[in-house]
Write an enzyme that holds these catalytic residues in place. Structure first.
Site, short mmCIF file in Angstrom:
data_model
loop_
_atom_site.label_atom_id
_atom_site.label_comp_id
_atom_site.label_asym_id
_atom_site.label_seq_id
_atom_site.Cartn_x
_atom_site.Cartn_y
_atom_site.Cartn_z
N CYS A 185 -54.53 6.61 -17.43
CA CYS A 185 -55.04 7.35 -16.27
C CYS A 185 -56.43 7.89 -16.59
O CYS A 185 -56.59 8.79 -17.42
CB CYS A 185 -54.08 8.49 -15.96
SG CYS A 185 -54.71 9.68 -14.76
N CYS B 122 -57.12 11.50 -15.70
CA CYS B 122 -56.51 12.45 -16.64
C CYS B 122 -57.30 12.51 -17.95
O CYS B 122 -57.53 13.59 -18.49
CB CYS B 122 -55.08 12.04 -16.97
SG CYS B 122 -54.12 11.49 -15.57
N ASP B 123 -57.69 11.38 -18.50
CA ASP B 123 -58.17 11.35 -19.88
C ASP B 123 -59.62 10.89 -20.06
O ASP B 123 -60.13 10.89 -21.18
CB ASP B 123 -57.27 10.41 -20.72
CG ASP B 123 -55.83 10.93 -20.76
OD1 ASP B 123 -55.64 12.14 -20.58
OD2 ASP B 123 -54.92 10.11 -20.96
#
Ligand code: NDP
Length: 322
Positions: free
Chosen positions: A139, A142-143
């Site tokens: 993701c 997200c990261d």
């Protein structure tokens, strides 16, 4: 343990836990079957991540995924939800009360909230799941921020890969690795990435395995060229897998309506305002929330939000029948 419940929640990611918190607080004593659908421990995909910097309320550097899930579960438990770390094996939604089996144990419920989530498609290499958040990511939202001024690989040739690649160029240089020259991605999304000078392309390369540093983190992939047959190492600081998602809906095949990609279809409330979102599935009394019914947003916060919606929908549906 009692076998009949007003509410059974299946799944314990942010959606399931939030549904449990709300129905618990409403005095409905929900029971939660917290399964292993994401391939990791109960708690869903966040159990496989490290820091979460985009869940509101944690300004000092975010919160670790497993800690967030432990806290959500604790809060739901304090509101009266009871969690069981087991997978549901079978359901029967053909008539009420609904039936849910764990092994040979049969439970019945007046309403069921499905929050079984989705999992990222991976290459299928042994031990791959353990590399998630150790240089392998699923993701970008997200990261991605962990890769400021670094170089990353994005694997895939669909819209997800294009979207992830575009997003990642805010932080990093991207090498898009795809196993063919043709793309499933829509023309417009592909063109946008093609115009982006921070993206380079490695086409016709099928990933074979991950390259690992001494500390076990991922530093690239080994891939085979489908035209020349050559095998080469492609190095980077991190790898983002974007070869699709698989909704955890096997359990509901033939019972709940799914779309062409296998996601549960929600919004079935009869007489509800058109275009107004709701968590009603094709079976009245069964509600769905989180990634199992959402292939667009796929965020912890949107999953939690839809878990709240499912709890309110279930609560009102029950109240109308009392
Ligand atoms: P897709 O199934 O569309 O694409 C998956 C990609 O991964 C394909 O290019 C496929 O290659 C590749 N792939 C699959 N398995 C492997 C493997 N084992 N090794 C290497 N490559 C592999 O999935 P997406 O997640 O991209 O999209 C799913 C749906 O969601 C689509 O309908 C898409 O349009 C939609 N979506 C829409 C978005 C938007 O509109 N904003 C954003 C994201 C998704 P190959 O082509 O060779 O099979």
């Amino acid at each position: 343990m009692s076998m009949h419940h007003k509410v059974i929640v299946i799944g314990s990611g942010p959606a399931g836990d939030t549904a449990a918190l709300y129905t618990g607080r409403a005095g409905l004593k929900p029971i939660v079957f917290a399964g292993f659908g994401a391939g990791g421990p109960p708690g869903g995909q966040l159990m496989l991540t490290t820091e979460i910097e985009n869940f509101p309320g944690f300004p000092e550097g975010g919160i670790a995924g497993p800690v967030l899930m432990q806290r959500m579960r604790q809060q739901a438990t304090e509101m009266g939800a009871v969690f069981h770390d087991v997978d549901v094996d079978k359901v029967d939604f053909s008539k009420r009360p609904f039936k849910v089996w764990v092994g040979d144990d049969e439970y019945t419920a007046e309403t069921v909230i499905v929050a079984t989530g989705a999992r990222s498609r991976l290459l299928g290499i042994e031990g791959e799941e353990k590399l998630i958040s150790r240089g392998l990511h699923t993701c970008a939202t997200c990261d991605g921020a962990f890769y400021k001024k670094k170089k990353v690989i994005v694997i895939g040739g669909g819209d997800t890969a294009m979207e992830e690649a575009s997003f990642l160029t805010r932080f990093a240089d991207v090498n898009l690795v795809h196993r063919r020259e043709e793309f499933r991605a829509s023309k417009s999304m592909l063109e946008r990435v093609r115009k982006n000078p921070k993206v380079t392309w490695s086409l016709n390369w099928q990933p074979l395995k991950y390259l690992l540093r001494d500390n076990g983190t991922v530093k690239g992939i080994q891939a085979k060229n489908s035209k020349s047959g050559k095998v080469e190492d492609i190095e980077a600081d991190g790898v983002f897998m974007a070869i699709g998602h698989i909704p955890n809906t096997d359990l509901f095949q033939g019972q709940l309506k799914t779309d062409e990609n296998g996601y549960l279809v929600t919004g079935h409330k009869a007489g509800g305002p058109q275009g107004y979102p709701n968590t009603y599935t094709s079976v009245e009394g069964v509600f769905a929330c989180g990634d199992v019914q959402d292939h667009t947003y796929r965020q912890a916060i949107t999953a939690a939000g839809s878990g709240c919606m499912a709890a309110i929908d279930a609560e009102r549906w029950l109240a109308e029948r009392e």
